[in-house]
Design a protein around this motif. Sequence first.
Motif, mmCIF file in Angstrom:
data_model
loop_
_atom_site.group_PDB
_atom_site.id
_atom_site.type_symbol
_atom_site.label_atom_id
_atom_site.label_comp_id
_atom_site.label_asym_id
_atom_site.label_seq_id
_atom_site.Cartn_x
_atom_site.Cartn_y
_atom_site.Cartn_z
ATOM 1 N N ILE A 151 32.110 -36.460 -16.051
ATOM 2 C CA ILE A 151 33.805 -36.407 -15.479
ATOM 3 C C ILE A 151 34.567 -35.878 -16.592
ATOM 4 N N LYS A 152 35.254 -34.946 -16.489
ATOM 5 C CA LYS A 152 36.242 -34.229 -17.325
ATOM 6 C C LYS A 152 37.708 -34.496 -17.295
ATOM 7 N N SER A 153 38.001 -35.092 -16.125
ATOM 8 C CA SER A 153 39.459 -35.335 -15.624
ATOM 9 C C SER A 153 39.484 -36.514 -14.749
ATOM 10 N N PRO A 154 40.690 -36.984 -14.604
ATOM 11 C CA PRO A 154 41.153 -37.829 -13.429
ATOM 12 C C PRO A 154 40.656 -37.221 -11.998
ATOM 13 N N ALA A 155 40.994 -35.931 -12.172
ATOM 14 C CA ALA A 155 40.927 -35.544 -10.752
ATOM 15 C C ALA A 155 39.282 -35.280 -10.315
ATOM 16 N N ASP A 156 38.303 -35.393 -11.271
ATOM 17 C CA ASP A 156 37.031 -35.244 -11.085
ATOM 18 C C ASP A 156 36.711 -36.585 -10.346
ATOM 19 N N ARG A 157 37.143 -37.635 -10.489
ATOM 20 C CA ARG A 157 36.884 -38.823 -9.909
ATOM 21 C C ARG A 157 37.445 -38.768 -8.275
ATOM 22 N N VAL A 158 38.361 -38.014 -8.050
ATOM 23 C CA VAL A 158 38.655 -37.765 -6.718
ATOM 24 C C VAL A 158 37.765 -37.036 -6.027
ATOM 25 N N LEU A 159 37.188 -35.936 -6.591
ATOM 26 C CA LEU A 159 36.145 -34.894 -6.245
ATOM 27 C C LEU A 159 34.865 -35.750 -6.122
ATOM 28 N N ILE A 160 34.522 -36.648 -6.955
ATOM 29 C CA ILE A 160 33.239 -37.387 -6.616
ATOM 30 C C ILE A 160 33.454 -38.184 -5.198
ATOM 31 N N TYR A 161 34.530 -39.065 -5.364
ATOM 32 C CA TYR A 161 34.680 -39.764 -3.963
ATOM 33 C C TYR A 161 34.672 -38.882 -2.732
ATOM 34 N N ILE A 162 35.394 -37.615 -2.663
ATOM 35 C CA ILE A 162 35.316 -36.903 -1.736
ATOM 36 C C ILE A 162 34.000 -36.326 -1.292
ATOM 37 N N THR A 163 33.372 -36.306 -2.144
ATOM 38 C CA THR A 163 31.885 -35.371 -2.145
ATOM 39 C C THR A 163 31.108 -36.734 -1.597
ATOM 40 N N LEU A 164 31.003 -37.619 -1.931
ATOM 41 C CA LEU A 164 30.266 -39.037 -1.456
ATOM 42 C C LEU A 164 30.762 -39.173 -0.016
ATOM 43 N N TYR A 165 32.040 -39.267 0.374
ATOM 44 C CA TYR A 165 32.652 -39.329 1.773
ATOM 45 C C TYR A 165 32.129 -38.209 2.666
ATOM 46 N N ILE A 166 32.083 -36.912 2.293
ATOM 47 C CA ILE A 166 31.559 -35.883 2.923
ATOM 48 C C ILE A 166 30.261 -36.243 3.349
ATOM 49 N N SER A 167 29.190 -36.711 2.560
ATOM 50 C CA SER A 167 27.823 -37.189 2.613
ATOM 51 C C SER A 167 27.863 -38.041 3.831
ATOM 52 N N GLU A 168 28.800 -39.214 3.865
ATOM 53 C CA GLU A 168 28.729 -40.182 5.112
ATOM 54 C C GLU A 168 29.284 -39.381 6.320
ATOM 55 N N CYS A 169 30.193 -38.502 6.257
ATOM 56 C CA CYS A 169 30.565 -37.712 7.530
ATOM 57 C C CYS A 169 29.346 -37.066 8.133
ATOM 58 N N LEU A 170 28.431 -36.376 7.161
ATOM 59 C CA LEU A 170 27.299 -35.668 7.881
ATOM 60 C C LEU A 170 26.333 -36.718 8.107
ATOM 61 N N LYS A 171 26.256 -37.908 7.704
ATOM 62 C CA LYS A 171 25.176 -38.562 8.336
ATOM 63 C C LYS A 171 25.542 -39.200 9.669
ATOM 64 N N ARG A 172 26.852 -39.357 9.851
ATOM 65 C CA ARG A 172 27.247 -39.567 11.188
ATOM 66 C C ARG A 172 27.167 -38.678 12.184
ATOM 67 N N LEU A 173 27.560 -37.427 11.677
ATOM 68 C CA LEU A 173 27.614 -36.073 12.548
ATOM 69 C C LEU A 173 25.973 -36.011 12.950
#
Length: 176
Positions: free
Chosen positions: A59-81
């Motif tokens: 993690i290089k910035s607070p924006a990377d934490r947002v990127l991590i959360y969205i990436t994890l959420y995209i994985s959840e979305c794909l599991k549902r799809l």
Amino acid sequence: MPAYHSSFLNFNQTVGNMAILPLRTQYRGPAPTVSKEADIIDEALDHFKANVFFRTYEIKSPADRVLIYITLYISECLKRLLKCPTKSKGSQELYSLAISRFDLPGDPGFPLNSVYARAGSDAELELMRQYLAQLRQETSARVCERVYCADGAPSKWWICFARKKFMDKSLSGPGF
């Protein structure tokens, strides 16, 4: 090859240790809106297929934490799809996922409590909940647009990533 990091380093507000970044969105929430330029959700979607293979992420910035959360959420979305053969079914499923109850950083069920700071006050906690809900709703809509082809069938080039776990973590908890 190193993981992709967020290029959004200019932000005015943080909650916990996450940046509140502007979004191109139609959903209500605390994030400032931008009109036509790319935002953190576009960046996460563009880099998802490369970043999902990493077990560690610096993690290089607070924006990377947002990127991590969205990436994890995209994985959840794909599991549902995986079980949604049409775009309309997929859209319904992702909307229900976006508005369902979810754990916040600091809650016992949140998978990355070592990386995210708990919000300090009740007002910050509510701001974080609203921001993450807004991120989830907008991400769900954009994932649906990217995954389903013009003929309404899901793209195998997206669905094949449904079983991958970014950083060996999942927002839905173990076993899902």
